[in-house]
Design an enzyme around this catalytic site. Structure first.
Site, PDB file in Angstrom:
ATOM      1  N   HIS A 203      50.654   1.335  73.974  1.00 29.43           N
ATOM      2  CA  HIS A 203      51.379  -0.169  73.760  1.00 29.43           C
ATOM      3  C   HIS A 203      52.169   0.415  75.090  1.00 29.43           C
ATOM      4  O   HIS A 203      52.079  -1.280  75.903  1.00 29.43           O
ATOM      5  CB  HIS A 203      51.812  -0.297  72.502  1.00 29.43           C
ATOM      6  CG  HIS A 203      50.864  -0.318  71.289  1.00 29.43           C
ATOM      7  ND1 HIS A 203      50.349  -1.494  71.117  1.00 29.43           N
ATOM      8  CD2 HIS A 203      50.523   1.396  70.053  1.00 29.43           C
ATOM      9  CE1 HIS A 203      49.137  -0.987  69.900  1.00 29.43           C
ATOM     10  NE2 HIS A 203      48.934   0.275  69.114  1.00 29.43           N
TER      11      HIS A 203
ATOM     12  N   ASP B 196      56.776  -3.841  81.576  1.00 28.63           N
ATOM     13  CA  ASP B 196      56.106  -3.947  80.166  1.00 28.63           C
ATOM     14  C   ASP B 196      54.453  -3.570  79.717  1.00 28.63           C
ATOM     15  O   ASP B 196      53.877  -3.740  81.234  1.00 28.63           O
ATOM     16  CB  ASP B 196      56.173  -5.435  79.790  1.00 28.63           C
ATOM     17  CG  ASP B 196      56.228  -5.794  78.149  1.00 28.63           C
ATOM     18  OD1 ASP B 196      56.856  -4.618  77.261  1.00 28.63           O
ATOM     19  OD2 ASP B 196      57.609  -6.773  78.391  1.00 28.63           O
TER      20      ASP B 196
END
Ligand code: ADP
Length: 491
Positions: free
Chosen positions: A179, A387
């Protein structure tokens, strides 16, 4: 270092062709550090909701740590049945919570994978604990697995799990989804364990990343440092096995999030009406309080905007929601102190008795409030320094009124930037550019806002959490990797 031919367990291979998982009919076994509450997914994000629904449809399992800090590693397994699905949780000792979770996962891999070598706190004992917990999880999961299951492992806490499962005799297909970002080889090799980590990754049949760039970083590592042979764009020959390396950009439950904005929350409505009466616009940021989110940089950009455009005083407010996380990791205390000092300094300088320029909320906010708050904000300010994806960027788009949408200001270094081209993309380290872009967002004509939002919304709706899940499971069920797994001695 040679990665090719990484050892597999002897019985991992034999009958996979007959046994192998099936995307349509096989059970889904999800493994992640923490298990979403299958009974109550109200506060969970799209990922947990989507996976929970699939598990209920398919008679699956969600396996992970029970979240308590004071158990015994390898201790009693708790099984809770929720409809046809099972929630299986296991305990961890305080030593392993410190070593595996706070230590290796969040003080080594998290900063390393977010390109923050300066914050890596490497200790051999952390790695030992990380390995021990993965081995224990594998041993405790094995009795639950059935022929035909598809095993889907999530995130950086569990990189070695496939290797441990294979050693314990697992023959099912195993996929891994990361992720968070995956760094380029030059950064990855700063970890003393980089070779073992990548070798362990190659025991999966499918390795999924958020972006092309992340997948490219692993491919670059394999090209530079392994004898894995690239067969085509996504497949590698590793010894006698085939491993798929691909991007599966994660989506949100876009319909569900948009629907939440229609269930007006009284407090949020009153706040919105007050701002409308005063003619005030709002910039919103919603993040866990993490050093990867670029929060001090955002505050500085807002301060710069106010310095350059004093006419905006009293007409623009910046609302930043940033609940605490991982407070036991040192670097998180530092970022909190820095942020509080900055908010205090800027508000102290600019605020008036009837205007607080920055409203900073250091706690979690109910999702039912978050969605209308985003809808009532004219700018979504989403500028992490790095991110994996950033779901807030997608949530902000889903929450907008298509007739009068706000503008998304998005970091180039968020995985979402690879897909969300119609956002205003910025370099989060460049204060001037961010201030200029905030101004542009606040003054953008309606027609341009609509045009950009329409394209973004279309993308977010089509590439939602379910589409992501289906794409990954299709790749995993089609993977041929383990079927070719050779009979080898365990390493
Ligand atoms: P990360 O996974 O690094 O925290 P993402 O943006 O990908 O970042 O996902 C964060 C998720 O958590 C989003 O679904 C977001 O809505 C939710 N979230 C973030 N901050 C808050 C908050 N203060 N209160 C409630 N939910 C939050």
């Amino acid at each position: 270092m040679a990665l090719a031919g990484t050892a597999a367990t002897p019985d991992a291979s034999a009958h996979l062709e007959e046994i192998g998982g099936d995307a349509e009919t096989g059970r889904l076994v999800v493994v992640s550090n923490r298990v979403a509450n299958l009974r109550n997914t109200g506060q969970a994000g799209g990922l947990a909701v989507g996976l929970a629904e699939t598990l209920k449809e398919r008679d699956g399992i969600w396996f992970g740590w029970n979240g308590a800090p004071d158990g015994v590693t390898g201790g009693e397994v708790q099984v809770e049945r929720v409809g046809p699905a099972e929630q299986v949780t296991v305990p961890l000792s305080p030593k392993d919570v410190a070593g595996y979770y706070l230590g290796y996962a969040n003080s080594v891999l998290w900063p390393l994978f977010h390109y923050r070598l300066d914050l890596v706190d490497y200790r051999p004992a952390f790695y030992e604990s990380y390995q021990r917990v993965n081995e224990t999880f594998a041993r405790q999961l094995m009795p639950f697995l059935k022929d035909g299951d598809l095993v889907w492992v999530h995130d950086y806490h569990l990189i070695p799990l496939a290797r441990c499962l294979r050693r314990a005799g697992c023959r099912q297909r195993i996929g891994f989804f990361l992720h968070i970002p995956f760094p380029p080889p030059d950064i990855l090799v700063a970890s003393p364990n980089h070779a073992e980590l990548v070798e362990a990754l190659l025991d999966y049949d499918v390795i999924g990343f958020q972006t092309q760039a992340d997948a490219g970083n692993l491919k670059a590592y394999l090209a530079e440092r392994s004898s894995a042979v690239q067969l085509d764009d996504t497949r590698f020959r590793v010894g006698t096995r085939t491993v798929t390396v691909d991007r599966f950009p994660i989506g949100i439950d876009a319909q569900g999030f948009a629907a939440m904005t229609r269930e007006a929350d009284d407090e949020v409505q009153i706040d919105l009406m007050r701002r409308q009466v005063l003619g005030r616009r709002q910039i919103i940021g919603v993040d866990r309080l993490d050093y990867s989110k670029g929060l001090p940089e955002r505050l500085k950009a807002f301060d710069r905007l106010m310095a350059q455009h004093p006419e905006l005083e009293k007409s623009v407010t910046y609302l930043q929601v940033a609940p605490p996380t991982r407070e036991k990791v040192g670097a998180y205390g530092d970022i909190r102190a820095e942020l509080e000092a900055l908010v205090g300094a800027i508000n102290g300088r600019l605020a008036d008795f009837n205007w607080t320029p920055i409203r900073y909320i250091h706690r979690s906010v109910d999702r039912a409030k978050l969605a209308p708050l985003m809808r009532g904000s004219q700018v979504g300010f989403v500028t992490p320094l790095r991110d994996g994806m950033n779901l807030v960027a997608k949530e902000y788009v889903a929450a907008q009124d298509p007739e009068n949408p706000g503008v998304l200001v998005l970091s180039r270094f968020a995985g979402a930037a690879e897909e969300m081209h119609e956002a205003l993309l910025v370099n989060p380290y460049d204060t001037d550019e961010m201030a200029r872009t905030l101004y542009r967002a606040l003054t953008m004509p309606l027609a341009e806002r609509r045009r950009r939002h329409e394209a973004l919304l279309d993308h977010v709706m089509r590439h939602d959490a379910r589409a992501w899940q289906e794409a990954f499971l299709a790749a995993l069920s089609g993977a041929t990797g383990s079927a070719a797994r050779p009979q080898q001695a365990p390493s």
